[in-house]
Design a protein around this motif. Structure first.
Motif, mmCIF file in Angstrom:
data_model
loop_
_atom_site.group_PDB
_atom_site.id
_atom_site.type_symbol
_atom_site.label_atom_id
_atom_site.label_comp_id
_atom_site.label_asym_id
_atom_site.label_seq_id
_atom_site.Cartn_x
_atom_site.Cartn_y
_atom_site.Cartn_z
ATOM 1 N N LEU A 246 6.730 2.669 -10.903
ATOM 2 C CA LEU A 246 7.955 3.032 -11.610
ATOM 3 C C LEU A 246 7.884 4.423 -12.235
ATOM 4 C CD1 LEU A 246 8.692 -0.373 -13.385
ATOM 5 C CD2 LEU A 246 10.046 0.666 -11.555
ATOM 6 N N GLU A 247 6.688 4.822 -12.688
ATOM 7 C CA GLU A 247 6.571 6.077 -13.430
ATOM 8 C C GLU A 247 5.970 7.212 -12.601
ATOM 9 O OE1 GLU A 247 4.573 5.373 -17.117
ATOM 10 O OE2 GLU A 247 6.062 3.912 -17.797
ATOM 11 N N ALA A 248 5.825 7.015 -11.308
ATOM 12 C CA ALA A 248 5.311 8.089 -10.449
ATOM 13 C C ALA A 248 6.272 9.277 -10.452
ATOM 14 C CB ALA A 248 5.110 7.572 -9.025
ATOM 15 N N ASP A 249 5.729 10.496 -10.402
ATOM 16 C CA ASP A 249 6.561 11.702 -10.423
ATOM 17 C C ASP A 249 7.545 11.725 -9.259
ATOM 18 O OD1 ASP A 249 5.294 12.597 -12.710
ATOM 19 O OD2 ASP A 249 3.775 13.719 -11.592
ATOM 20 N N ALA A 250 7.081 11.281 -8.110
ATOM 21 C CA ALA A 250 7.956 11.127 -6.937
ATOM 22 C C ALA A 250 7.724 9.733 -6.378
ATOM 23 C CB ALA A 250 7.630 12.186 -5.879
ATOM 24 N N ARG A 251 8.745 9.167 -5.753
ATOM 25 C CA ARG A 251 8.599 7.822 -5.213
ATOM 26 C C ARG A 251 7.458 7.772 -4.197
ATOM 27 N NH1 ARG A 251 9.971 5.254 -8.992
ATOM 28 N NH2 ARG A 251 12.153 5.130 -9.601
ATOM 29 N N PRO A 252 6.466 6.928 -4.418
ATOM 30 C CA PRO A 252 5.346 6.845 -3.478
ATOM 31 C C PRO A 252 5.808 6.461 -2.073
ATOM 32 C CG PRO A 252 4.830 5.731 -5.554
ATOM 33 C CD PRO A 252 6.292 6.059 -5.595
ATOM 34 N N VAL A 253 5.131 7.008 -1.085
ATOM 35 C CA VAL A 253 5.434 6.726 0.321
ATOM 36 C C VAL A 253 4.591 5.540 0.768
ATOM 37 C CG1 VAL A 253 5.341 7.625 2.683
ATOM 38 C CG2 VAL A 253 5.993 9.128 0.764
ATOM 39 N N PRO B 121 0.839 -1.209 0.000
ATOM 40 C CA PRO B 121 0.000 0.000 0.000
ATOM 41 C C PRO B 121 0.870 1.253 0.000
ATOM 42 C CG PRO B 121 0.155 -0.875 2.218
ATOM 43 C CD PRO B 121 0.937 -1.809 1.342
ATOM 44 N N PHE B 122 0.473 2.227 -0.820
ATOM 45 C CA PHE B 122 1.198 3.494 -0.869
ATOM 46 C C PHE B 122 0.213 4.650 -0.712
ATOM 47 C CE2 PHE B 122 4.004 0.604 -3.150
ATOM 48 C CZ PHE B 122 5.224 0.895 -2.575
ATOM 49 N N VAL B 123 0.680 5.706 -0.092
ATOM 50 C CA VAL B 123 -0.134 6.900 0.102
ATOM 51 C C VAL B 123 -0.554 7.451 -1.262
ATOM 52 C CG1 VAL B 123 -0.166 9.261 0.989
ATOM 53 C CG2 VAL B 123 1.019 7.458 2.279
ATOM 54 N N GLY B 124 -1.864 7.699 -1.406
ATOM 55 C CA GLY B 124 -2.376 8.258 -2.644
ATOM 56 C C GLY B 124 -2.763 7.228 -3.686
ATOM 57 N N PHE B 125 -2.567 5.946 -3.396
ATOM 58 C CA PHE B 125 -2.938 4.875 -4.310
ATOM 59 C C PHE B 125 -3.944 3.960 -3.618
ATOM 60 C CE2 PHE B 125 1.106 6.385 -5.798
ATOM 61 C CZ PHE B 125 1.022 6.313 -7.179
ATOM 62 N N ASP C 194 2.440 3.063 2.984
ATOM 63 C CA ASP C 194 1.456 3.275 4.048
ATOM 64 C C ASP C 194 1.363 1.986 4.864
ATOM 65 O OD1 ASP C 194 -0.628 3.986 5.662
ATOM 66 O OD2 ASP C 194 -2.056 4.376 4.048
ATOM 67 N N LEU C 195 2.257 1.838 5.820
ATOM 68 C CA LEU C 195 2.381 0.575 6.558
ATOM 69 C C LEU C 195 1.114 0.208 7.319
ATOM 70 C CD1 LEU C 195 6.012 1.009 7.933
ATOM 71 C CD2 LEU C 195 5.287 -0.500 6.088
ATOM 72 N N GLU C 196 0.343 1.206 7.746
ATOM 73 C CA GLU C 196 -0.843 0.925 8.556
ATOM 74 C C GLU C 196 -1.925 0.186 7.768
ATOM 75 O OE1 GLU C 196 -2.221 4.477 10.392
ATOM 76 O OE2 GLU C 196 -0.445 4.684 11.679
ATOM 77 N N ARG C 197 -1.837 0.181 6.452
ATOM 78 C CA ARG C 197 -2.819 -0.536 5.644
ATOM 79 C C ARG C 197 -2.446 -2.001 5.423
ATOM 80 N NH1 ARG C 197 -3.115 2.952 0.455
ATOM 81 N NH2 ARG C 197 -4.236 1.115 -0.319
ATOM 82 N N ILE C 198 -1.264 -2.401 5.871
ATOM 83 C CA ILE C 198 -0.874 -3.810 5.768
ATOM 84 C C ILE C 198 -1.643 -4.619 6.805
ATOM 85 C CG2 ILE C 198 1.008 -5.457 6.098
ATOM 86 C CD1 ILE C 198 2.902 -3.414 4.933
ATOM 87 N N ARG C 199 -2.305 -5.671 6.358
ATOM 88 C CA ARG C 199 -3.057 -6.539 7.279
ATOM 89 C C ARG C 199 -2.098 -7.541 7.930
ATOM 90 N NH1 ARG C 199 -8.706 -6.374 6.667
ATOM 91 N NH2 ARG C 199 -9.209 -4.458 5.555
#
Length: 201
Positions: free
Chosen positions: A95-102, A79-83, A104-109
């Motif tokens: 791979l093609e995101a303008d900036a490397r996505p951050v 999981p990544f912030v904004g996705f 979101d560890l809290e969404r990992i089950r």
């Protein structure tokens, strides 16, 4: 978050490969960024040859059929912030995101703890090996592999991309470890397994 590792004292040899002494052969799930050597290690072990995929944001991912055959190479969806949807690190969106996505560890089950005598201990059922070679070595190997044209993920490689991929896997390895799952790292297929030293220690 950076963390330290140390070689495990309790080890065993399985098919000429050093593993933690407390695990069994059929617990193993091998993961890591593209080109880390996952397929080579699985072949050496005589494990399940087909790659699996697990979306770590999905409820009860630990019951997925793709995890029933082990040892196995597993690609992870993160999981990544904004996705909204989880992404693998070879997906075009990552791979093609303008900036490397951050991430979101809290969404990992995380699998539940074992509560009853006859219930399944999901946190013990699997052992995650994170195969994480140093970024320069991984770049060298993938550039060599790209000459064969067998993997589309090896096109237009940059060191900073590989460093970012390794960092995501390290973050997830630490998170799963701190959540009570069996996790260890290895820098190369012939290297000794490494345990995570918790930051608070």
């Amino acid at each position: 978050m950076p963390f330290e590792t140390a070689p495990l004292d309790d080890v065993q040899i399985i098919k000429d490969v050093t593993f933690p002494g407390h695990i069994t052969f059929r617990q193993l799930l091998i993961t890591g960024p593209p080109g880390a050597g996952k397929s080579s290690l699985i072949r050496k072990l005589g494990g399940w040859s087909e790659e699996g995929y697990i979306d770590l944001t999905q409820n009860k991912w630990w019951t997925a059929q793709s995890l029933s055959l082990r040892p196995r190479e597993i690609h992870l969806g993160f999981p990544f912030v904004g996705f909204e949807q989880a992404l693998a690190l070879f997906d075009k969106e990552w791979l093609e995101a303008d900036a490397r996505p951050v991430i979101d560890l809290e969404r990992i089950r995380i699998p539940p703890e074992k509560r009853y005598f006859f219930s399944v201990n999901w946190r013990w059922r699997y052992v995650f090996e994170f195969l994480l070679p140093p970024a320069p070595l991984l770049l060298e190997r993938r550039l060599e592999r790209s000459k064969r044209g067998t993997h589309h993920v090896d096109v237009d490689l940059e060191l900073k991309t590989i460093e970012s991929q390794i960092q995501v896997y390290r973050q997830v390895a630490l998170y799963l470890h701190q959540s009570g799952l069996n996790v260890y790292l290895r820098e190369d297929t012939d290297d000794v397994p490494l345990q995570i030293i918790d930051p608070e220690q």
